[in-house]
Design an enzyme around this catalytic site. Structure first.
Site, mmCIF file in Angstrom:
data_model
loop_
_atom_site.group_PDB
_atom_site.id
_atom_site.type_symbol
_atom_site.label_atom_id
_atom_site.label_comp_id
_atom_site.label_asym_id
_atom_site.label_seq_id
_atom_site.Cartn_x
_atom_site.Cartn_y
_atom_site.Cartn_z
ATOM 1 N N ASN A 47 -6.380 10.298 1.959
ATOM 2 C CA ASN A 47 -5.781 11.559 1.514
ATOM 3 C C ASN A 47 -5.381 11.566 0.034
ATOM 4 O O ASN A 47 -5.225 12.634 -0.541
ATOM 5 C CB ASN A 47 -4.563 11.828 2.416
ATOM 6 N N THR A 60 2.502 21.807 -1.725
ATOM 7 C CA THR A 60 2.828 20.397 -1.975
ATOM 8 C C THR A 60 3.032 20.253 -3.473
ATOM 9 O O THR A 60 2.675 21.155 -4.242
ATOM 10 C CB THR A 60 1.666 19.459 -1.574
ATOM 11 N N ASP A 70 0.584 4.399 -1.526
ATOM 12 C CA ASP A 70 0.597 5.395 -2.609
ATOM 13 C C ASP A 70 0.719 4.684 -3.955
ATOM 14 O O ASP A 70 1.278 3.593 -4.042
ATOM 15 C CB ASP A 70 1.768 6.378 -2.430
ATOM 16 N N TYR A 101 -12.605 18.818 -9.187
ATOM 17 C CA TYR A 101 -11.963 18.743 -7.868
ATOM 18 C C TYR A 101 -12.895 19.291 -6.788
ATOM 19 O O TYR A 101 -13.096 18.676 -5.743
ATOM 20 C CB TYR A 101 -10.656 19.546 -7.910
ATOM 21 N N ILE A 157 -1.921 24.411 0.219
ATOM 22 C CA ILE A 157 -0.729 23.943 0.923
ATOM 23 C C ILE A 157 0.388 23.773 -0.110
ATOM 24 O O ILE A 157 0.135 23.323 -1.230
ATOM 25 C CB ILE A 157 -1.015 22.580 1.608
ATOM 26 N N LYS A 179 -14.502 17.359 -3.510
ATOM 27 C CA LYS A 179 -14.165 17.759 -2.137
ATOM 28 C C LYS A 179 -15.415 18.149 -1.344
ATOM 29 O O LYS A 179 -15.479 17.915 -0.130
ATOM 30 C CB LYS A 179 -13.124 18.881 -2.152
HETATM 31 P P1 ADP Z 1 -1.352 16.811 -1.528
HETATM 32 O O1 ADP Z 1 -0.376 16.448 -0.478
HETATM 33 O O2 ADP Z 1 -1.668 18.278 -1.594
HETATM 34 O O3 ADP Z 1 -2.593 15.966 -1.477
HETATM 35 P P2 ADP Z 1 0.416 15.508 -3.454
HETATM 36 O O4 ADP Z 1 0.292 15.461 -4.946
HETATM 37 O O5 ADP Z 1 1.720 15.898 -2.865
HETATM 38 O O6 ADP Z 1 -0.726 16.504 -2.965
HETATM 39 O O7 ADP Z 1 -0.018 14.116 -2.840
HETATM 40 C C1 ADP Z 1 -1.013 13.337 -3.382
HETATM 41 C C2 ADP Z 1 -0.529 11.904 -3.349
HETATM 42 O O8 ADP Z 1 -1.595 11.061 -3.824
HETATM 43 C C3 ADP Z 1 0.677 11.649 -4.266
HETATM 44 O O9 ADP Z 1 1.698 10.998 -3.539
HETATM 45 C C4 ADP Z 1 0.119 10.748 -5.361
HETATM 46 O O10 ADP Z 1 1.046 9.780 -5.838
HETATM 47 C C5 ADP Z 1 -1.032 10.067 -4.641
HETATM 48 N N1 ADP Z 1 -2.023 9.548 -5.578
HETATM 49 C C6 ADP Z 1 -2.539 10.169 -6.662
HETATM 50 N N2 ADP Z 1 -3.392 9.357 -7.301
HETATM 51 C C7 ADP Z 1 -3.419 8.189 -6.604
HETATM 52 C C8 ADP Z 1 -4.095 6.944 -6.760
HETATM 53 N N3 ADP Z 1 -4.932 6.727 -7.783
HETATM 54 N N4 ADP Z 1 -3.878 5.971 -5.847
HETATM 55 C C9 ADP Z 1 -3.036 6.183 -4.818
HETATM 56 N N5 ADP Z 1 -2.360 7.316 -4.620
HETATM 57 C C10 ADP Z 1 -2.540 8.311 -5.499
#
Ligand code: ADP
Length: 261
Positions: A101, A202, A48, A167, A200, A171
């Site tokens: 994801n 989140t 992440d 978005y 969802i 998708k």
């Molecule tokens: P969902 O679970 O609905 O996809 P979240 O915002 O909870 O939404 O999760 C998305 C995750 O993707 C977050 O933990 C965020 O830090 C991560 N994320 C967003 N942008 C990036 C990136 N450029 N590289 C890696 N991780 C990312």
């Protein structure tokens, strides 16, 4: 030594001996996927942008007796993605599965109001990222004869949604990329599928919308509520597992009936 096949069966977990990468695993759907995979025996790379979020997920996995490593990554940077796959191979020696994801919702506004950089950022983080991920993941999986990939699309991989054009575009595109990659690698033992969650609960959804909007969104799902991350993880694990050995190149909804209307 006494051989008891029943004990053996109960001791075997579905993902024992497998290594799986989950991007965006520091929160929400990705975190649920990582925790369920580790509970099912996978050695899990929790990747992440938010390293402290990833480390918290790893701590929960370890507390539950699972094996995981946190990794800081920006999925929109191909060098960072390549380094993540190299880290996985050097840590665990192989790659069997991936959940691509990580993503962002992007600004909520009409298409013509998007700035050029805002548009490009959503494409970089949600779409180009999955090309980078699959490029290096597939190369790694081919070394050990195969694997399975799940790309996290959305109900907005087939349906439109006002004020989320970037978005929605990414998708939809993920569904097409998933199908093409599945065709190219099915004979080489790699399955590629897309999952389409409804809305969802989140941080991504909660941060973008107020409580009244969330209630309205819940009402768009015939089941009458928003989904939970673990409900998306259940489907994702099935698609990654050998139980889904005849499933590739398809888009699977977990949407509380949203698209049936
Ligand atoms: P969902 O679970 O609905 O996809 P979240 O915002 O909870 O939404 O999760 C998305 C995750 O993707 C977050 O933990 C965020 O830090 C991560 N994320 C967003 N942008 C990036 C990136 N450029 N590289 C890696 N991780 C990312």
């Amino acid at each position: 030594q006494h051989h008891n096949p029943r004990t053996e069966v109960s001791m075997t977990k579905e993902f024992d001996g497998k290594t799986v990468i989950v991007t965006g695993a520091g929160s929400g759907i990705g975190a649920a996927c990582a925790e369920q995979l580790a509970a099912a025996g996978a050695r899990t790379v929790v990747a992440d942008l938010n390293l402290s979020g990833a480390e918290a997920v790893v701590a929960r996995i370890e507390a539950a007796g699972g094996m995981a490593r946190a990794y800081a990554i920006d999925v929109s940077d191909p060098e960072s993605v390549k380094a993540m796959v190299d880290f996985t191979l050097s840590s665990f020696g192989r790659l069997d599965g991936a959940v691509n994801n990580a993503g962002i919702g992007g600004p909520l506004k009409p298409l013509a109001d998007y700035g050029l950089d805002e548009w490009k950022q959503v494409l970089d983080v949600n779409l180009n990222s999955v090309f980078y991920c699959m490029k290096y993941q597939i190369a790694a999986m081919l070394q050990t004869g195969g694997g399975a990939i799940v790309n996290m699309s959305s109900i907005l991989g087939t349906n439109g949604f006002a004020n989320a054009s970037a978005y929605v575009a990414t998708k939809h595109a993920l569904v097409g990329m998933t199908k093409s990659a599945a065709l190219e690698y099915s004979a080489k033992g790699i399955r590629v599928n897309a999952v389409g969650p409804g809305f969802i609960r989140t941080p991504l959804v909660e941060n973008a919308m107020d409580e009244a909007t969330l209630t309205g969104l819940a009402g768009l799902h015939p089941i009458g509520r928003l989904g939970a991350s673990h409900e998306v993880a259940n489907l994702t694990l099935f698609l990654l597992s050998d139980q889904a050995s005849f499933i590739t190149g398809s888009y699977h909804l977990v949407d509380g009936g949203y698209a049936a209307q």
